[in-house]
Design an enzyme around this catalytic site. Structure first.
Site, PDB file in Angstrom:
ATOM      1  N   GLU A  40       0.802  -1.309  -0.037  1.00  0.00           N
ATOM      2  CA  GLU A  40      -0.096  -0.044   0.046  1.00  0.00           C
ATOM      3  C   GLU A  40       0.855   1.295   0.084  1.00  0.00           C
ATOM      4  OE1 GLU A  40      -2.923  -0.228   3.097  1.00  0.00           O
ATOM      5  OE2 GLU A  40      -3.772  -1.935   2.369  1.00  0.00           O
ATOM      6  N   GLU A  47      -4.638  -8.802   1.008  1.00  0.00           N
ATOM      7  CA  GLU A  47      -5.500  -8.596   2.161  1.00  0.00           C
ATOM      8  C   GLU A  47      -7.041  -8.440   2.025  1.00  0.00           C
ATOM      9  OE1 GLU A  47      -4.139  -5.439   4.745  1.00  0.00           O
ATOM     10  OE2 GLU A  47      -1.973  -5.736   4.288  1.00  0.00           O
TER      11      GLU A  47
HETATM   12  C1  GBH Z   1      -4.436  -2.381   5.584  1.00  0.00           C
HETATM   13  O1  GBH Z   1      -4.431  -0.825   5.198  1.00  0.00           O
HETATM   14  C2  GBH Z   1      -3.035  -2.481   6.062  1.00  0.00           C
HETATM   15  O2  GBH Z   1      -2.095  -2.997   4.995  1.00  0.00           O
HETATM   16  C3  GBH Z   1      -2.941  -3.311   7.141  1.00  0.00           C
HETATM   17  O3  GBH Z   1      -1.517  -3.067   7.879  1.00  0.00           O
HETATM   18  C4  GBH Z   1      -3.978  -2.916   7.932  1.00  0.00           C
HETATM   19  O4  GBH Z   1      -3.974  -3.573   9.308  1.00  0.00           O
HETATM   20  C5  GBH Z   1      -5.258  -3.068   7.413  1.00  0.00           C
HETATM   21  O5  GBH Z   1      -5.332  -2.657   6.071  1.00  0.00           O
HETATM   22  C6  GBH Z   1      -6.512  -3.001   8.280  1.00  0.00           C
HETATM   23  O6  GBH Z   1      -6.655  -1.623   8.250  1.00  0.00           O
HETATM   24  O7  GBH Z   1      -5.541   4.947  11.876  1.00  0.00           O
HETATM   25  O8  GBH Z   1      -7.791   6.056  11.847  1.00  0.00           O
HETATM   26  O9  GBH Z   1      -5.824   7.036  10.940  1.00  0.00           O
HETATM   27  C7  GBH Z   1      -5.814  -0.514   4.812  1.00  0.00           C
HETATM   28  C8  GBH Z   1      -5.981   1.049   4.758  1.00  0.00           C
HETATM   29  C9  GBH Z   1      -5.554   3.103   5.770  1.00  0.00           C
HETATM   30  C10 GBH Z   1      -6.833   1.686   6.798  1.00  0.00           C
HETATM   31  C11 GBH Z   1      -5.241   3.962   6.692  1.00  0.00           C
HETATM   32  C12 GBH Z   1      -6.686   2.592   8.025  1.00  0.00           C
HETATM   33  C13 GBH Z   1      -5.926   4.683   8.668  1.00  0.00           C
HETATM   34  C14 GBH Z   1      -7.151   5.108   9.713  1.00  0.00           C
HETATM   35  N1  GBH Z   1      -5.731   1.438   5.961  1.00  0.00           N
HETATM   36  N2  GBH Z   1      -6.409   3.913   7.653  1.00  0.00           N
HETATM   37  S1  GBH Z   1      -6.670   5.748  11.278  1.00  0.00           S
END
Ligand code: GBH
Length: 469
Positions: A172, A369
């Site tokens: 990502e 994922e």
């Molecule tokens: C993925 O991101 C990641 O690859 C993985 O590590 C993660 O655990 C999984 O999805 C589930 O989220 O923290 O409230 O600011 C997915 C896209 C982008 C989702 C950033 C969470 C931040 C929200 N992510 N977003 S916050």
């Protein structure tokens, strides 16, 4: 036997592979052991106010010490492959230069344990844990970080290439560039315009350089993982359709166009006004970035709907790179996870079909994922009845099967995640695991979804495999 009714198993084609995924900083802990250097996530999570309740990855799931138990859980689950990431600062504590032998040893042990369990390792080189020493010299804003990444990729390929076939360069890059350097919600917590766009480009260059190193070391199955978004427009009004194009450019096209079509995105000028002059691009970069891949990894959780909205900052030069005149809406009804994300499995079918149509030259796809955060608790019977997650997984695997039936070449699927873990800025409140982790005792408890996924894999094998002779 499950005592609640479970959804029927989705039907996937013979040869389809099942896996589970994790990432180093989210599960390993042991942040200062055996010579590991600090990453941007150590610094960020230890900065007050950056993560929910001040959560850090110092201990996380303690996977660094409990990897044998975790591989046993994977073996029992029956997966073909396990996707994990290597922590760059364990191998190169300064990001470049001196190599840390004890860090190298850890992944030797993990890989050997997986192979002994009959599980193919799928290695992600970069799941967001940039060595802090490199951030101190500019991080992804500067090209030198891409060159350091090539050095790291060569080291990993040289050490593990005899046992690892499938490599993912970056996880990502949207999050690394735009959540890290523009939204500021992830490490290193910057809110920039040009810095974030330069970071996006240098991540792509890093990918291209790493692919070169992996190929030179004999790697056979090399790809990248993108969190492509399925983006709907709030209405047919021209302003909302233009907003959708800007969101597509920011989330998708900035990656897919150079990676899969050898060009920069068509709508970058109207997306970023004066910011996107590409001063960080060098001649030859597109050839490097667009080198053929063996697969495209896609992480998918939810769709988004966008409408035109005022910019937060009027002067384009002062805007962050995510201030593109777009508001996100949620018209998707009542089904949501605890992340607040709508559950819309058909959006995954749409996304896969869209990639297939837009990029006929795209390599085969892996879902690297997909999963759901739920409020999982251990019930009095000692089990975790995560029926919503079972429904989520079943419906999204069915969405994958639908895309395959429509002609999209999808080779495999990784559930996110094997374990409950450190969910970045959201700390430990959001549980994505097939296996529950009690953070006080670090006890692992397989959830109903784990048993369901195991049943699916067993049924798939029984249905598709040639009978033994
Ligand atoms: C993925 O991101 C990641 O690859 C993985 O590590 C993660 O655990 C999984 O999805 C589930 O989220 O923290 O409230 O600011 C997915 C896209 C982008 C989702 C950033 C969470 C931040 C929200 N992510 N977003 S916050």
């Amino acid at each position: 036997c499950p005592h609640v009714s479970s959804p029927p198993f989705p039907t996937l084609p013979a040869g389809f592979r099942f896996g589970a995924a994790t990432a180093a900083y989210q599960i390993e802990g042991a942040h200062d052991e055996d010579g590991r250097g600090p990453s941007i996530w150590d610094i960020f999570s230890h900065t007050p106010g950056r993560t929910l309740a001040g959560a850090t990855g110092d201990t996380a799931c303690d996977h660094y010490h409990r990897y044998r138990e975790d591989v046993a859980l994977l073996r029992e689950l029956g997966v073909d492959t396990y996707r994990f990431s290597i922590a760059w600062p364990r191998l190169l504590p300064q990001g470049t230069g001196p190599v840390n032998a004890r860090g190298l040893d850890f992944y030797d042990r993990l890989i050997d344990e997986l192979l002994a369990a009959g599980i193919a390792p799928t290695v992600t080189l970069y799941h967001w844990d940039l060595p802090q020493a490199l951030e101190d010299r500019g991080g992804w804003r500067v090209r030198e970080t891409a060159e350091a990444f090539a050095e790291y990729a060569a080291l990993a390929a040289d050490r593990y290439g005899d046992r690892v076939d499938r490599w993912i360069t970056l996880n990502e890059p949207y999050c690394s560039a735009f959540v890290g350097y523009a939204e500021g919600r992830h490490a290193p917590g910057a809110e920039e315009g040009r810095g974030a766009l330069a970071a996006a480009h240098h991540l792509l260059v890093a990918h291209g350089l790493a692919v070169c190193e992996l190929r030179a070391a004999g790697a056979r199955d090399v790809g990248i993982t993108l969190n492509l978004d399925r983006i709907h427009a709030a209405s047919d009004r021209p302003a909302d359709r233009a907003a959708r194009l800007r969101a597509e450019t920011l989330h998708n096209d900035i990656w897919t166009e150079p990676l899969l079509a050898g060009r920069y995105p068509a709508h970058e000028a109207e997306t970023w006004a004066g910011l996107a002059d590409g001063a960080w691009r060098l001649p030859g970069d597109l050839d490097l970035i667009g080198a053929p891949l063996d697969f495209l990894g896609i992480n998918f959780y939810r769709p988004t709907t966008v409408a035109a909205a005022p910019h937060r900052v009027a002067d384009p030069e002062q805007r962050t790179a995510v201030d593109i005149g777009v508001a996100e809406l949620d018209p998707y009804g009542t089904r949501h996870t605890t992340m607040g994300w709508p559950v819309v499995p058909s959006a995954l079918t749409e996304l896969l079909c869209d990639v297939h149509v837009r990029y006929p030259q795209s390599p085969p796809i892996w879902i690297t994922e997909n999963g759901s955060a739920e409020a999982d608790i251990i019930a009095p019977d000692g089990r975790v009845h995560d029926g919503d997650r079972v429904g989520y997984l079943a419906d999204h695997l069915t969405a994958v099967a639908d895309a395959i039936a429509a002609g999209v070449d999808v080779r495999g699927y990784h559930a996110w995640s094997l374990l409950d873990n450190f969910e970045w800025a959201r700390g430990y409140d959001q549980r994505f695991g097939l296996v529950h982790v009690d953070y006080a005792t670090l006890t692992r408890t397989p959830k109903d979804s784990y048993h369901w996924y195991r049943g699916l894999i067993t049924a798939h094998r029984a249905r598709t495999e040639e009978p033994a002779r």
